[in-house]
Design a protein around this motif. Sequence first.
Motif, PDB file in Angstrom:
ATOM      1  N   LEU A 275      58.758  46.672  61.744  1.00 26.10           N
ATOM      2  CA  LEU A 275      59.540  45.720  60.948  1.00 26.10           C
ATOM      3  C   LEU A 275      58.705  45.007  59.890  1.00 26.10           C
ATOM      4  N   GLN A 276      57.397  45.261  59.832  1.00 25.54           N
ATOM      5  CA  GLN A 276      56.540  44.565  58.874  1.00 25.54           C
ATOM      6  C   GLN A 276      56.883  44.903  57.427  1.00 25.54           C
ATOM      7  N   ASN A 277      57.587  46.007  57.185  1.00 29.50           N
ATOM      8  CA  ASN A 277      57.928  46.391  55.818  1.00 29.50           C
ATOM      9  C   ASN A 277      59.362  46.061  55.441  1.00 29.50           C
ATOM     10  N   VAL A 278      60.041  45.240  56.239  1.00 27.29           N
ATOM     11  CA  VAL A 278      61.399  44.799  55.931  1.00 27.29           C
ATOM     12  C   VAL A 278      61.325  43.439  55.260  1.00 27.29           C
ATOM     13  N   ASN A 279      61.914  43.319  54.108  1.00 31.36           N
ATOM     14  CA  ASN A 279      61.872  42.070  53.357  1.00 31.36           C
ATOM     15  C   ASN A 279      62.525  40.938  54.143  1.00 31.36           C
ATOM     16  N   GLY A 280      61.825  39.808  54.239  1.00 30.09           N
ATOM     17  CA  GLY A 280      62.361  38.638  54.926  1.00 30.09           C
ATOM     18  C   GLY A 280      62.197  38.674  56.430  1.00 30.09           C
ATOM     19  N   VAL A 281      61.615  39.764  56.961  1.00 29.42           N
ATOM     20  CA  VAL A 281      61.386  39.893  58.400  1.00 29.42           C
ATOM     21  C   VAL A 281      59.887  40.062  58.620  1.00 29.42           C
ATOM     22  N   ARG A 282      59.314  39.251  59.514  1.00 27.73           N
ATOM     23  CA  ARG A 282      57.865  39.327  59.709  1.00 27.73           C
ATOM     24  C   ARG A 282      57.519  39.277  61.191  1.00 27.73           C
ATOM     25  N   PRO A 283      56.852  40.327  61.702  1.00 30.38           N
ATOM     26  CA  PRO A 283      56.299  40.248  63.056  1.00 30.38           C
ATOM     27  C   PRO A 283      55.131  39.266  63.060  1.00 30.38           C
ATOM     28  N   GLN A 284      55.216  38.239  63.895  1.00 27.89           N
ATOM     29  CA  GLN A 284      54.206  37.195  63.929  1.00 27.89           C
ATOM     30  C   GLN A 284      53.429  37.226  65.236  1.00 27.89           C
ATOM     31  N   LEU A 285      52.118  37.418  65.146  1.00 28.62           N
ATOM     32  CA  LEU A 285      51.271  37.315  66.332  1.00 28.62           C
ATOM     33  C   LEU A 285      51.039  35.848  66.656  1.00 28.62           C
TER      34      LEU A 285
ATOM     35  N   HIS B 131      60.007  36.807  62.998  1.00 28.45           N
ATOM     36  CA  HIS B 131      60.517  35.764  62.116  1.00 28.45           C
ATOM     37  C   HIS B 131      61.521  36.369  61.130  1.00 28.45           C
ATOM     38  N   ILE B 132      62.665  35.730  60.939  1.00 28.75           N
ATOM     39  CA  ILE B 132      63.629  36.098  59.907  1.00 28.75           C
ATOM     40  C   ILE B 132      63.808  34.901  58.984  1.00 28.75           C
ATOM     41  N   ASN B 133      63.570  35.121  57.701  1.00 28.29           N
ATOM     42  CA  ASN B 133      63.692  34.065  56.685  1.00 28.29           C
ATOM     43  C   ASN B 133      62.918  32.808  57.082  1.00 28.29           C
ATOM     44  N   GLY B 134      61.724  33.002  57.629  1.00 29.02           N
ATOM     45  CA  GLY B 134      60.848  31.875  57.925  1.00 29.02           C
ATOM     46  C   GLY B 134      61.111  31.181  59.237  1.00 29.02           C
ATOM     47  N   LEU B 135      62.140  31.588  59.985  1.00 33.95           N
ATOM     48  CA  LEU B 135      62.447  30.952  61.261  1.00 33.95           C
ATOM     49  C   LEU B 135      61.724  31.675  62.389  1.00 33.95           C
ATOM     50  N   GLU B 136      61.293  30.922  63.391  1.00 31.65           N
ATOM     51  CA  GLU B 136      60.495  31.492  64.465  1.00 31.65           C
ATOM     52  C   GLU B 136      61.315  32.426  65.348  1.00 31.65           C
ATOM     53  N   GLY B 137      60.595  33.188  66.172  1.00 35.60           N
ATOM     54  CA  GLY B 137      61.193  34.238  66.975  1.00 35.60           C
ATOM     55  C   GLY B 137      62.360  33.837  67.848  1.00 35.60           C
ATOM     56  N   PRO B 138      62.340  32.672  68.517  1.00 37.65           N
ATOM     57  CA  PRO B 138      63.472  32.308  69.369  1.00 37.65           C
ATOM     58  C   PRO B 138      64.800  32.190  68.620  1.00 37.65           C
ATOM     59  N   TYR B 139      64.761  32.113  67.293  1.00 40.03           N
ATOM     60  CA  TYR B 139      65.995  32.039  66.511  1.00 40.03           C
ATOM     61  C   TYR B 139      66.557  33.423  66.184  1.00 40.03           C
ATOM     62  N   THR B 140      65.862  34.468  66.612  1.00 39.86           N
ATOM     63  CA  THR B 140      66.293  35.835  66.327  1.00 39.86           C
ATOM     64  C   THR B 140      66.780  36.496  67.602  1.00 39.86           C
ATOM     65  N   MET B 141      67.974  37.053  67.545  1.00 41.37           N
ATOM     66  CA  MET B 141      68.516  37.771  68.693  1.00 41.37           C
ATOM     67  C   MET B 141      68.265  39.266  68.514  1.00 41.37           C
ATOM     68  N   ILE B 142      67.827  39.924  69.584  1.00 40.03           N
ATOM     69  CA  ILE B 142      67.561  41.353  69.550  1.00 40.03           C
ATOM     70  C   ILE B 142      68.612  42.064  70.406  1.00 40.03           C
ATOM     71  N   LEU B 143      69.277  43.060  69.815  1.00 37.88           N
ATOM     72  CA  LEU B 143      70.297  43.836  70.506  1.00 37.88           C
ATOM     73  C   LEU B 143      69.890  45.301  70.552  1.00 37.88           C
ATOM     74  N   ILE B 144      70.334  46.004  71.576  1.00 35.39           N
ATOM     75  CA  ILE B 144      70.243  47.455  71.620  1.00 35.39           C
ATOM     76  C   ILE B 144      71.656  47.984  71.780  1.00 35.39           C
ATOM     77  N   ASP B 145      72.105  48.765  70.808  1.00 39.50           N
ATOM     78  CA  ASP B 145      73.476  49.281  70.788  1.00 39.50           C
ATOM     79  C   ASP B 145      74.494  48.156  70.944  1.00 39.50           C
ATOM     80  N   GLY B 146      74.201  47.017  70.304  1.00 38.56           N
ATOM     81  CA  GLY B 146      75.135  45.903  70.305  1.00 38.56           C
ATOM     82  C   GLY B 146      75.098  45.028  71.529  1.00 38.56           C
ATOM     83  N   MET B 147      74.271  45.360  72.505  1.00 41.37           N
ATOM     84  CA  MET B 147      74.199  44.585  73.737  1.00 41.37           C
ATOM     85  C   MET B 147      73.012  43.628  73.701  1.00 41.37           C
TER      86      MET B 147
END
Length: 761
Positions: free
Chosen positions: A145-155, A166-182
């Motif tokens: 995801l490091q090459n997606v604009n506005g998305v940054r993997p943060q160590l 991070h999405i648009n500068g917001l930390e990881g807990p603000y991002t939801m991760i889904l697999i096949d919509g779940m």
Amino acid sequence: MRFFILSIILFGIALTAKGQISALGGWIRSGQKPVAFASVRLIDSKIGTTSDSLGKYSITNLKPGKHIISFSALGYSPIKKELIIREDETVNLDVDLEESGSAIEEFIVTGTMKEVSRLASPVPVEVYSPAFFRKNPTPSVFDALQNVNGVRPQLNCNICNTGDIHINGLEGPYTMILIDGMPIVSGLSSVYGLSGIPNALIERVEIVKGPASSLYGSEAVGGLINIITKKPQNAPAFSGDVFTTSWGELNTDLGFKFAAGKKAEVLTGINYFKYGNRIDNNKDLFTDVTLQDRISVFQKWNFNRKENRQFSLAARYNYEDRWGGDITWDKAYRGGTERYGESIYTNRWEMLGTYQLPLKESVMFSWSLNDHDQNSVYGNTIYDARQKIAFGQLSWDKKIKAHDLLIGTALRYTMYDDNTPATALLNGLNKADKVWLPGIFIQDEIALAEKHKLLLGMRYDYNSIHGNILTPRFAYKWMLNENNILRLNAGTGFRVVSLFTEEHAALTGSREVVVTEQLKPERSYNANLNFIKRIYFKSGSFIGIDASAWYTHFNNQIIPDYLSNPNQIIYSNLQGYAVSRGLSANFDMTFTNGLKIIAGTSLLEVFSKNEASGKKIRPFLNEKWTGTWGISYKLENLNLGLDYTGNIYGPMLLPRLSNSDPRSGISPVWSLQNIQFTYTGLKKIELYGGVKNLLNWTPGKNEPFLIARSNDPFDKEVQTDAAGNVVPSAANPYALTFDPGYVYAPNQGIRGFLGVRLIIK
């Protein structure tokens, strides 16, 4: 007589002209998938056409002779074919287009929970195909995801390399991760869930920037990432992708499918990643990169049912043994105070399924289960945690004239337990944290007119701890014409915070966690304006622009205070508000000469404002601007592809321990750049190789150190005063304690890589 002769001459000319009429036709596909609405143009004339919904095209009334025909479509690399057409000849020419990485015309499900064309959706969704990620091969989705604009993997840690998205500068807990919509990945497992998904099984990745809680509930407060896996019928019979680097990393992706009788197709994927070199280029006596041994097995079953009703089951198991620390550490020192190491054992399994009820109406039941067991030590601090999540959702999709309704109910159960005070009672006994989250939602997509769509949505959730939560949603799409689309979205999001599943610094034992009050759920309010423009040229070239402006306002935001006490992290709800706002633009350019450019840039402003002080506070590890790019060129004669990818980030505030800390408080501008060559001249086999981190950029080259007091990780030589404050000494002149949290970029320098892909259809 003269009239008779003239008539014969004219008739002969007409016959000759008729005999010279030629035609061209065929099918345009990508693998087995038809490419609809592809552009077909003759370079030397204005003649052209487009393929139909099945990928078929036809051009008539062609002049005999040599022609160069251009074939192009959004999301695919354009190609040119040269052929000679003879008089009165119909030429059949089938074309196979290769995915280019962008997927503007893809069908999506994330924005509205329905499979619709991306351009038809009133919700802006970014889509990235496997071809996009192959431009810079990585061992995990997290790194990709490091090459997606506005998305940054943060160590978040220099030692164990724990991180978040991070999405648009917001930390990881603000991002939801889904697999096949779940919602199968959240909290404790966000990064671990993104590691080990076999890249060979990914159909696409869909990203929504902005709250999506009205459809997906808690945690979709700042954005979400939905990883869509392949359907078995669309996957190759076998695929293999293996690459290694000059640092000694080895990544293996295998995928294969088979038929289980006549009623089921099965897709299996295996990922194995191994890294075992103890490299210490920055000379702090600690490993620069964590050592890892990871295996993941994924299997998906699709069942054939009457009337093409859906029924699928999938499961994944992931095991990881990861450690970093003192380069002389081994497992005999695990949990002790003789050598410092951070060692994490992760056992994780997931199951998910979708079943369409045998009714006339479109009623779908979806469910997921996961169990995450983590046994970790951070020096001599033991962190033993387990998280279980069960989720079920029933949805009804109904069209009534101009209304496209989606009505549903969902239930999520989360159990979290660990060996820290987070799950301890006042009497010292342990009590697991259990949360029930039932909810109902309704969404109505209204076709106001031919070019106008309105989406209204509402969700009600009841949190067993925090009570009632209501999240409305609004979206409007105006299709000015087929090449210009304007979208306006507004909505709210919410998040229930679990500190010990999110803050790595709270787990390392290097700081004490202090919670000053009963924490309330965070709420967000967002507005997003999105504009898509497509420009076609007669030559077959194309430029696409996807631009957005957004504003997100947060109440009750929980911001960790690292500064008041260097030995503590203090948590409380913000007495005020926080804001994330900015502009972003993605550019997708395709040229008939084989050049392909995907680029993006974002301008960000993220801050919190305390009512008492009135001051704006910028969070740590938050860049004000960023850019990404991917430039690809295909040398057809040599069967050689070239990919140049990279990103660049503006300065960030860095978490120093105190004013006496000699490390910089602001990071420099930094960039990671890569180059790859791919050879496709062999049947069914691709060979690729290149260089990662071309500039050999690593953090801390101008800093006295990255990890504070790596020579004394157990603080044995730290002296304190009567109040417990650290004081300077000959062995500790800066009055610091051990802390690995000063990190903003990977420590891994330049390295070569070499790989091979095998695909058997």
